[in-house]
Scaffold this motif. Structure first.
Motif, PDB file in Angstrom:
ATOM      1  N   SER A 108     -20.081 -29.460 -34.381  1.00 17.65           N
ATOM      2  CA  SER A 108     -20.693 -28.563 -35.366  1.00 17.65           C
ATOM      3  C   SER A 108     -22.178 -28.390 -35.099  1.00 17.65           C
ATOM      4  O   SER A 108     -22.713 -27.287 -35.208  1.00 17.65           O
ATOM      5  CB  SER A 108     -20.474 -29.085 -36.788  1.00 17.65           C
ATOM      6  OG  SER A 108     -19.111 -28.994 -37.119  1.00 17.65           O
ATOM      7  N   ALA A 135     -16.180 -25.046 -36.447  1.00 14.99           N
ATOM      8  CA  ALA A 135     -17.546 -25.344 -36.903  1.00 14.99           C
ATOM      9  C   ALA A 135     -17.844 -24.542 -38.166  1.00 14.99           C
ATOM     10  O   ALA A 135     -17.560 -23.341 -38.219  1.00 14.99           O
ATOM     11  CB  ALA A 135     -18.552 -25.013 -35.813  1.00 14.99           C
ATOM     12  N   GLN A 187     -22.523 -26.069 -32.149  1.00 10.32           N
ATOM     13  CA  GLN A 187     -22.274 -24.675 -32.509  1.00 10.32           C
ATOM     14  C   GLN A 187     -23.413 -24.096 -33.337  1.00 10.32           C
ATOM     15  O   GLN A 187     -23.791 -22.937 -33.170  1.00 10.32           O
ATOM     16  CB  GLN A 187     -20.942 -24.536 -33.242  1.00 10.32           C
ATOM     17  CG  GLN A 187     -19.741 -24.780 -32.363  1.00 10.32           C
ATOM     18  CD  GLN A 187     -19.759 -23.963 -31.087  1.00 10.32           C
ATOM     19  OE1 GLN A 187     -19.974 -22.744 -31.122  1.00 10.32           O
ATOM     20  NE2 GLN A 187     -19.542 -24.609 -29.955  1.00 10.32           N
ATOM     21  N   THR A 188     -23.972 -24.896 -34.224  1.00  3.97           N
ATOM     22  CA  THR A 188     -25.113 -24.436 -35.013  1.00  3.97           C
ATOM     23  C   THR A 188     -26.280 -24.097 -34.100  1.00  3.97           C
ATOM     24  O   THR A 188     -26.919 -23.044 -34.244  1.00  3.97           O
ATOM     25  CB  THR A 188     -25.524 -25.500 -36.050  1.00  3.97           C
ATOM     26  OG1 THR A 188     -24.420 -25.699 -36.949  1.00  3.97           O
ATOM     27  CG2 THR A 188     -26.751 -25.072 -36.835  1.00  3.97           C
TER      28      THR A 188
END
Length: 89
Positions: free
Chosen positions: A27, A65, A30-31
């Motif tokens: 996550s 995510a 992906q952020t």
């Protein structure tokens, strides 16, 4: 994939690598990719390269995510429409 895109993916992977190394959190990766404008197929390919995983694993990391909720919704809508067209076909 052409040489320009290959180079761009390599540069993005080099930039994103430390995020993965520090956290091993899909996550967070992906952020970070979303924040630098790396989306869609490019984000999946960069994820695959950075994490060293399969294409399917990279796609799952991308779609699950929280910051990619809109992409997941689009994916589900597309798959539902595909199923509907197969049934009605």
């Amino acid at each position: 994939m052409d040489a320009e895109r290959t180079g761009r993916m390599a540069a993005l992977a080099a930039t994103a690598g430390p995020v993965w190394t520090e956290s091993h959190d899909g996550s967070a990766l992906q952020t970070f990719l979303k924040e630098i404008g790396c989306d869609g197929v490019d984000a999946v390919l960069v994820t695959r390269q950075v994490v060293g995983c399969s294409l399917g694993e990279a796609q799952e990391m991308f779609l699950t995510a929280p910051c990619r909720a809109a992409e997941l919704a689009l994916h589900h809508a597309f798959m539902e429409e595909l199923e509907r067209s197969r049934r009605d076909g």
